[in-house]
Scaffold this motif. Structure first.
Motif, PDB file in Angstrom:
ATOM      1  N   UNK A 189       0.940  -1.086   0.103  1.00  9.39           N
ATOM      2  CA  UNK A 189      -0.019  -0.080  -0.014  1.00  9.39           C
ATOM      3  C   UNK A 189       0.986   1.244   0.007  1.00  9.39           C
ATOM      4  N   UNK A 190       0.842   1.936  -1.125  1.00  8.85           N
ATOM      5  CA  UNK A 190       1.608   3.154  -1.372  1.00  8.85           C
ATOM      6  C   UNK A 190       0.934   4.318  -0.468  1.00  8.85           C
ATOM      7  N   UNK A 191       2.004   4.966   0.338  1.00  7.55           N
ATOM      8  CA  UNK A 191       1.402   6.134   1.193  1.00  7.55           C
ATOM      9  C   UNK A 191       2.648   7.108   0.719  1.00  7.55           C
ATOM     10  N   UNK A 192       2.460   8.131  -0.027  1.00  2.93           N
ATOM     11  CA  UNK A 192       3.730   8.905  -0.600  1.00  2.93           C
ATOM     12  C   UNK A 192       4.159   9.668   0.109  1.00  2.93           C
ATOM     13  N   UNK A 193       3.386  10.259   1.365  1.00  2.76           N
ATOM     14  CA  UNK A 193       3.698  11.118   2.382  1.00  2.76           C
ATOM     15  C   UNK A 193       4.352  10.419   3.608  1.00  2.76           C
ATOM     16  N   UNK A 194       4.592   9.120   3.430  1.00  4.46           N
ATOM     17  CA  UNK A 194       5.217   8.443   4.415  1.00  4.46           C
ATOM     18  C   UNK A 194       6.515   8.760   4.534  1.00  4.46           C
ATOM     19  N   UNK A 195       7.121   9.255   5.536  1.00  2.41           N
ATOM     20  CA  UNK A 195       8.435   9.798   5.696  1.00  2.41           C
ATOM     21  C   UNK A 195       9.201   8.542   6.016  1.00  2.41           C
ATOM     22  N   UNK A 196       8.763   7.631   7.168  1.00  7.45           N
ATOM     23  CA  UNK A 196       9.466   6.552   7.381  1.00  7.45           C
ATOM     24  C   UNK A 196       9.919   5.562   6.177  1.00  7.45           C
ATOM     25  N   UNK A 197       9.163   5.627   5.234  1.00  7.84           N
ATOM     26  CA  UNK A 197       9.461   4.640   4.150  1.00  7.84           C
ATOM     27  C   UNK A 197      10.720   5.025   3.321  1.00  7.84           C
ATOM     28  N   UNK A 198      11.082   6.466   3.494  1.00 10.89           N
ATOM     29  CA  UNK A 198      12.494   6.882   2.797  1.00 10.89           C
ATOM     30  C   UNK A 198      13.729   6.167   3.364  1.00 10.89           C
ATOM     31  N   UNK A 199      13.431   5.399   4.584  1.00 11.56           N
ATOM     32  CA  UNK A 199      14.363   4.616   5.263  1.00 11.56           C
ATOM     33  C   UNK A 199      14.082   3.226   4.999  1.00 11.56           C
ATOM     34  N   UNK A 200      13.240   3.018   4.113  1.00  7.56           N
ATOM     35  CA  UNK A 200      12.482   1.598   3.816  1.00  7.56           C
ATOM     36  C   UNK A 200      12.106   0.844   4.848  1.00  7.56           C
ATOM     37  N   UNK A 201      11.327   1.585   5.853  1.00  3.42           N
ATOM     38  CA  UNK A 201      10.584   1.069   7.051  1.00  3.42           C
ATOM     39  C   UNK A 201       9.153   0.754   6.168  1.00  3.42           C
ATOM     40  N   UNK A 202       9.069  -0.519   6.279  1.00  7.43           N
ATOM     41  CA  UNK A 202       7.813  -0.970   5.648  1.00  7.43           C
ATOM     42  C   UNK A 202       8.064  -1.564   4.246  1.00  7.43           C
ATOM     43  N   UNK A 203       9.157  -1.447   3.797  1.00  8.69           N
ATOM     44  CA  UNK A 203       9.576  -2.158   2.323  1.00  8.69           C
ATOM     45  C   UNK A 203       9.424  -3.410   2.277  1.00  8.69           C
ATOM     46  N   UNK A 204       9.014  -4.014   1.368  1.00  3.99           N
ATOM     47  CA  UNK A 204       8.826  -5.596   0.959  1.00  3.99           C
ATOM     48  C   UNK A 204       9.230  -5.483  -0.449  1.00  3.99           C
ATOM     49  N   UNK A 205      10.447  -6.281  -0.570  1.00  6.49           N
ATOM     50  CA  UNK A 205      10.860  -6.671  -2.027  1.00  6.49           C
ATOM     51  C   UNK A 205       9.713  -7.290  -2.663  1.00  6.49           C
ATOM     52  N   UNK A 206       8.952  -8.069  -2.138  1.00  5.00           N
ATOM     53  CA  UNK A 206       8.117  -8.830  -3.218  1.00  5.00           C
ATOM     54  C   UNK A 206       6.782  -8.113  -3.404  1.00  5.00           C
TER      55      UNK A 206
END
Length: 163
Positions: free
Chosen positions: A67-84
């Motif tokens: 689920x993409x949330x473009x304003x998620x600042x934590x994702x910039x550190x790949x928090x919540x990243x899933x390669x699959x």
């Protein structure tokens, strides 16, 4: 004509990528060295380097989410990243200012899209400044909405490409 090479990033590329990012982006817009190193370590398949005559001159990087949330600042550190996950979020597309205007960002973007298609991703998302919206539309992205993000104290626009 320089010899261009595309490859996945290695941990030893982090410092050069940080130098390019801080030289090309405005204010607080640039990622920290730690964020860049984390992105390389956690998802090297999504961190593409462009070399001209064996010199790193630019890169593109991203992560994947269900689920993409473009304003998620934590994702910039790949928090919540899933390669699959099927959806790719681009975090940086950057070329050393000394090498801009040579079509390198288009080369990076086209190669990145091809690699994500080969990985069977479904969408690629990005945020850009107002002045870049037409460029990304020409590359096949469609405008989604103004972003809730105020990353770097700037206004952003969300765009997406269906693969």
């Amino acid at each position: 004509m320089p010899i261009l090479t595309l490859r996945n990033a290695r941990p030893t590329d982090a410092a050069r990528c940080f130098a390019i990012e801080t030289g090309a982006y405005e204010g607080d817009e640039a990622a920290t060295l730690e964020k860049i190193a984390t992105r390389i370590r956690l998802y090297p398949e999504g961190f593409l380097i462009l070399e001209a005559d064996a010199e790193v001159v630019g890169f593109i990087n991203g992560g994947c989410a269900h689920d993409v949330v473009m304003s998620d600042e934590a994702f910039k550190e790949l928090v919540g990243h899933s390669a699959e996950a099927p959806n790719v979020v681009i975090m940086s597309v950057v070329v050393d200012p000394a090498h801009q205007g040579k079509g390198y960002s288009t080369t990076l973007m086209n190669a990145f899209v091809q690699r994500m298609q080969a990985l069977e991703k479904k969408t690629i998302h990005l945020m850009c400044k107002d002045r870049h919206v037409p460029l990304y539309q020409r590359m096949g992205y469609r405008y989604v909405q103004p972003s809730a993000s105020d990353h770097g104290g700037m206004a952003w626009h969300e765009m997406v490409m269906d693969l």
